[in-house]
Structure formats: C-alpha cells, structure tokens
Write an enzyme that holds these catalytic residues in place. Structure first.
Site, PDB file in Angstrom:
ATOM      1  N   TYR A 111     -41.058   3.125 -11.096  1.00  0.00           N
ATOM      2  CA  TYR A 111     -40.964   4.440 -10.465  1.00  0.00           C
ATOM      3  C   TYR A 111     -42.339   5.105 -10.425  1.00  0.00           C
ATOM      4  O   TYR A 111     -43.104   4.994 -11.399  1.00  0.00           O
ATOM      5  CB  TYR A 111     -40.039   5.363 -11.259  1.00  0.00           C
ATOM      6  CG  TYR A 111     -38.567   5.071 -11.108  1.00  0.00           C
ATOM      7  CD1 TYR A 111     -37.808   5.695 -10.126  1.00  0.00           C
ATOM      8  CD2 TYR A 111     -37.939   4.172 -11.970  1.00  0.00           C
ATOM      9  CE1 TYR A 111     -36.452   5.429  -9.999  1.00  0.00           C
ATOM     10  CE2 TYR A 111     -36.584   3.902 -11.846  1.00  0.00           C
ATOM     11  CZ  TYR A 111     -35.843   4.530 -10.866  1.00  0.00           C
ATOM     12  OH  TYR A 111     -34.513   4.259 -10.743  1.00  0.00           O
ATOM     13  N   TYR A 150     -35.431  -3.392 -13.378  1.00  0.00           N
ATOM     14  CA  TYR A 150     -36.450  -3.055 -14.376  1.00  0.00           C
ATOM     15  C   TYR A 150     -35.826  -2.987 -15.764  1.00  0.00           C
ATOM     16  O   TYR A 150     -34.627  -2.731 -15.908  1.00  0.00           O
ATOM     17  CB  TYR A 150     -37.151  -1.748 -14.018  1.00  0.00           C
ATOM     18  CG  TYR A 150     -36.251  -0.538 -13.882  1.00  0.00           C
ATOM     19  CD1 TYR A 150     -35.866   0.207 -14.997  1.00  0.00           C
ATOM     20  CD2 TYR A 150     -35.800  -0.126 -12.631  1.00  0.00           C
ATOM     21  CE1 TYR A 150     -35.052   1.317 -14.859  1.00  0.00           C
ATOM     22  CE2 TYR A 150     -34.982   0.982 -12.491  1.00  0.00           C
ATOM     23  CZ  TYR A 150     -34.620   1.695 -13.612  1.00  0.00           C
ATOM     24  OH  TYR A 150     -33.800   2.792 -13.465  1.00  0.00           O
ATOM     25  N   ARG A 160     -31.853  -2.865 -15.851  1.00  0.00           N
ATOM     26  CA  ARG A 160     -31.013  -2.187 -14.846  1.00  0.00           C
ATOM     27  C   ARG A 160     -30.940  -3.034 -13.584  1.00  0.00           C
ATOM     28  O   ARG A 160     -31.967  -3.486 -13.089  1.00  0.00           O
ATOM     29  CB  ARG A 160     -31.611  -0.829 -14.440  1.00  0.00           C
ATOM     30  CG  ARG A 160     -31.627   0.301 -15.454  1.00  0.00           C
ATOM     31  CD  ARG A 160     -30.301   0.784 -15.994  1.00  0.00           C
ATOM     32  NE  ARG A 160     -29.132   0.711 -15.128  1.00  0.00           N
ATOM     33  CZ  ARG A 160     -28.802   1.587 -14.172  1.00  0.00           C
ATOM     34  NH1 ARG A 160     -29.562   2.624 -13.930  1.00  0.00           N
ATOM     35  NH2 ARG A 160     -27.697   1.453 -13.466  1.00  0.00           N
ATOM     36  N   HIS A 163     -31.157  -0.514  -7.879  1.00  0.00           N
ATOM     37  CA  HIS A 163     -30.300   0.574  -7.406  1.00  0.00           C
ATOM     38  C   HIS A 163     -31.118   1.660  -6.738  1.00  0.00           C
ATOM     39  O   HIS A 163     -32.320   1.779  -6.969  1.00  0.00           O
ATOM     40  CB  HIS A 163     -29.489   1.173  -8.572  1.00  0.00           C
ATOM     41  CG  HIS A 163     -30.365   1.765  -9.640  1.00  0.00           C
ATOM     42  ND1 HIS A 163     -30.886   1.015 -10.674  1.00  0.00           N
ATOM     43  CD2 HIS A 163     -30.828   3.022  -9.829  1.00  0.00           C
ATOM     44  CE1 HIS A 163     -31.631   1.786 -11.447  1.00  0.00           C
ATOM     45  NE2 HIS A 163     -31.618   3.017 -10.958  1.00  0.00           N
ATOM     46  N   HIS A 165     -30.831   5.873  -6.228  1.00  0.00           N
ATOM     47  CA  HIS A 165     -30.107   7.094  -6.613  1.00  0.00           C
ATOM     48  C   HIS A 165     -29.804   7.925  -5.363  1.00  0.00           C
ATOM     49  O   HIS A 165     -30.694   8.139  -4.536  1.00  0.00           O
ATOM     50  CB  HIS A 165     -30.959   7.945  -7.558  1.00  0.00           C
ATOM     51  CG  HIS A 165     -31.258   7.293  -8.867  1.00  0.00           C
ATOM     52  ND1 HIS A 165     -30.501   7.515  -9.993  1.00  0.00           N
ATOM     53  CD2 HIS A 165     -32.228   6.428  -9.248  1.00  0.00           C
ATOM     54  CE1 HIS A 165     -30.995   6.818 -11.006  1.00  0.00           C
ATOM     55  NE2 HIS A 165     -32.047   6.148 -10.584  1.00  0.00           N
TER      56      HIS A 165
END
Lengths: 242, 192
Positions: A111, A150, A160, A163, A165
């Site tokens: 991120y 990640y 995870r 995905h 959000h």
C-alpha cells in the site's frame, strides 16, 4: 426518482440481514479481541436519522477518479484490470447516483501508506485509491491493476488474499457498507480469518468477483464483475404524490 | 442478481483506509467562523484501555433546524439551513484523538414519524482495523437535559451509566465524546 420513493418512515425501515454479516468478535482475527464490543448492541428503530444519509454531488467526482492507472505521469506496473458491476438493494433495485470509494495495494502487494512495512516495492505510478458514482442502472466501473497478496502479522505465515476495499453509502445511514472484493479461486481464502469471519458460505461467495469475458477489453485488460447488494426495505413501493 | 438475495457482507477497513477515505478533510461540517460552530472531540480506546490510532469516525446529522439534507426528509417548512451536507469524517491521530467542527442539530421526529421527537443527536459510525463491521453510536448533548429525558432511544437503554456514555460533556465551546470499545466504560453501540 420520485416514482421510486418509498414510504420508509411508515414502515419498519431497512431489513436487518445479520446472517450475511460477520460477528464483531472473531478470535482468529486477532485484532477483534480488544475491539469487539463486550456488551450487547441496543436495537435501534429506524427513524428519520437512519432513513436519511449523506448525498454526494456529481460535481465533486472527477472524470478520471475511477481510473487508478491514470493518476500519475506513467502507467503502474502489474496486470491491468477492469472491475465493474451493479449496486443493488436487497430487492434487486438499482442504487443510483451513489458514491463508491475504493482503495487497494499495488501489484506487488504494497500500500502507498506510511504504515505499510511489507518489503515489497512501491510503484511511483500507483496510489491505489479511486472513486465513482453509480449510474442510473446502479452500474459502476473502475480501471486499476490487480493487487498483490501481502503478509500480515495476524498469525504465523499469515497472508491476505488479493482484495480491493470498497466503501458505499447507499440511500441512507442504515445502508452504509465497507467491504472487500476478492478474486475468484484464490488459494488463500481458506487461510484468511477476515474472509472466513463470514460464516455463511453463500454470503462469503458474494465477496468474490467473477471473471467476466464480456467486461474484458481485447488487447487491453481482463474484466471482473462484482455486484454489491445493500440492505433492502421492509416497505413496498408506493406512489409519492408529494 | 435475484430479488430478495442476501446482502454483501461487511469487511474491515483495515489499517490503510486513509488512502481511500481520508484524502480530503471532511472534519469541518461548517466553517470555523460559523456563529453557532461547536467542536466535538474525543479519544477512541480499545479493551486494554489503549488509544486506537487507526480508527475513523463518520457523522451524519440534521442541521440546526432539525432538517436532514436528504429527500426522505420532505417535511414542509424546514429547508436546508447553512449549506452543510450534514456529513463528516475524521481519522483518529496517533493519540487516538478526533475532532469535528459542526453545529448542534435540532430535534428530529422519533420512531414512526412526527408524533414523538428525538433529542438533538448526531449519528456516528466507527470504523477501524479489527472491526469487521462498523460500530454505530450516537452523540447526545449534556446541556439538553429536558430533551434527553424525553428521548425514546435513550429511554430504551435501561442502565443509566450505559445510557450516559452517549451524552457528550459540554466544555468551553465544545463537547467531549470518548469512544470505548470494551470495558466498564464501554460506549453504547446500536444494532441498526
């Protein structure tokens, strides 16, 4: 849309759909242990406070806000994808002119956020945030790159699944939803407590997008379909003569 | 999608929501020099009493006349007042602290329409890593004793200490509203 107006305050408001929702406390997701409320929730009747909600104006959303690949000088690295679908209420009616905000990791699973310590490369051409409004059929469309999986510190060797959000308002305070969209067939599903916190397998499946050849653009980008269903009303539609 | 199908499950905002949700400052619902501007601020705490820096609050409120800027509120004689949309959003800082600038809303109709009235209140959603779905609470105001005593939602909470967690304390020009996820001071949260 006057003809779609519903006499909500005369009715029980929006349906509660707790079977589809995760619990607050899901011990396998470590962070819920100190954050899930300990005392029972107070049942709130749906008054004007819950039946109204923020209305976001068209003028505030830029024409390129939905395209996460065109926010910088160059193009981001990764697999370019299109994510599209409809926002519907629980009775299959389109949710129109409603704001969707989205954010995600880059193709390497990082991120663009100072708190993300995963030693994967940042991409100077990718911020990973976008937004759009649904159209008159409840349809939306984002262009982005497929996010990477990640690691996270929840448990030993925790990863995870990839995905995106999604944050939605819908028509009322009662319909506010923040969720995550996953990609079909991800081998990390069975190991991910956030995904598994939804106990009903059918509800869990509603978090998974579908590869969609008709949304795929030749020589350019794969398409994924993801419909989002907000809560339905208890009321039946009535003519509004006001 | 078939009619009557179930809704999409909620999932946590995670720790990196600032990226998608806080690119603009939404914490000021009215201008600072608005004659009736008030400050609402507080701190978010977890079950160990630690502050929660990765939380976000959203407000939804009526204007000072008790009018919601939304088509469902089509009562006559209550036009939107100050151009505010009634929506606010603020991320907690490293100390778990948040702060909004807004106006105190007016009273709004209670359950079932215009027969009963609710005391001035602000509807609040709390999001954070570790919250698989939002928490919903309300901010009431400590200088509205009479209206609070007649409020049907407050009255539905039997335990007076639990009820009191919804009432923000007045201090100079502002109100303090802390959010406790757990423990003896736990804030009352609603099933909406």
């Amino acid at each position: 849309m006057r003809e779609e107006r519903i006499s909500l305050s005369q009715s029980g408001g929006y349906r509660r759909d707790s079977e589809s929702q995760p619990p607050y406390l899901y011990p396998e997701y470590e962070s819920t242990r100190l954050r899930a409320p300990g005392r029972p929730l107070v049942i709130l009747p749906h008054t004007l406070s819950e039946l109204t909600g923020p209305v976001y104006g068209h003028e505030k959303v830029g024409t390129l806000d939905h395209d996460l690949t065109r926010q910088h000088v160059g193009e981001p690295l990764g697999e370019r994808i299109i994510v599209t679908g409809r926002v519907l209420d629980g009775d299959g009616r389109p949710v129109r002119n409603s704001l969707i905000e989205a954010w995600q990791a880059n193709a390497a699973g990082r991120y663009a956020h100072h708190g993300d310590r995963h030693p994967a490369p940042l991409d100077p051409n990718f911020t990973g945030a976008g937004r759009c409004l649904t159209d008159s059929e409840g349809r939306y469309r984002f262009v982005t790159v497929k996010p990477g999986a990640y690691p996270w510190g929840n448990h030993d060797n925790a990863w995870r699944p990839a995905h995106i959000h999604f944050s939605l308002f819908g028509p009322a305070f009662a319909t506010r939803l923040v969720t995550q969209m996953y990609f079909p067939g991800d081998p990390l599903f069975e190991h991910d407590p956030i995904f598994q916190s939804v106990s009903d397998p059918k509800a869990r499946q509603r978090l998974v997008s579908r590869f969609d050849l008709s949304a795929t653009e030749p020589e350019w980008a794969l398409g994924y379909s993801f419909d989002i269903v907000l809560r339905g009303c208890n009321a039946t539609p009535v003519e509004n003569h006001g | 999608m078939k009619p009557g199908s179930g809704s999409t499950p909620s999932q946590t905002v995670g720790p990196f929501f600032h990226l998608g949700l806080l690119r603009e400052d939404w914490s000021r619902l009215v201008k600072l020099d608005h004659p009736s501007a008030i400050r609402i601020h507080g701190t978010v705490y977890d079950g160990a009493g630690e502050v929660v820096p990765d939380a976000m609050l959203e407000l939804w409120q009526a204007d000072a006349n008790g009018h919601y800027a939304h088509p469902e509120d089509d009562r006559e004689g209550s036009p939107p007042e100050d151009g505010s949309t009634g929506f606010g959003r603020c991320g907690a800082d490293d100390a778990g602290h948040f702060e909004f600038v807004t106006v105190k809303p007016g009273s709004v109709p209670g359950p079932g329409g215009g027969e009963s009235w609710q005391a001035p209140h602000i509807n609040v959603s709390v999001f954070a890593r570790g919250l698989l779905k939002r928490l919903v609470t309300r901010v009431y105001f400590s200088d509205e004793d009479e209206a609070n005593a007649a409020d049907p939602v407050l009255a539905s909470i039997e335990d007076p200490d639990f009820r009191a967690t919804l009432v923000a304390r007045a201090e100079d020009g502002g109100y303090i509203f802390d959010v406790h996820f757990q423990g003896e001071n736990q804030t009352a949260f609603f099933d909406v």
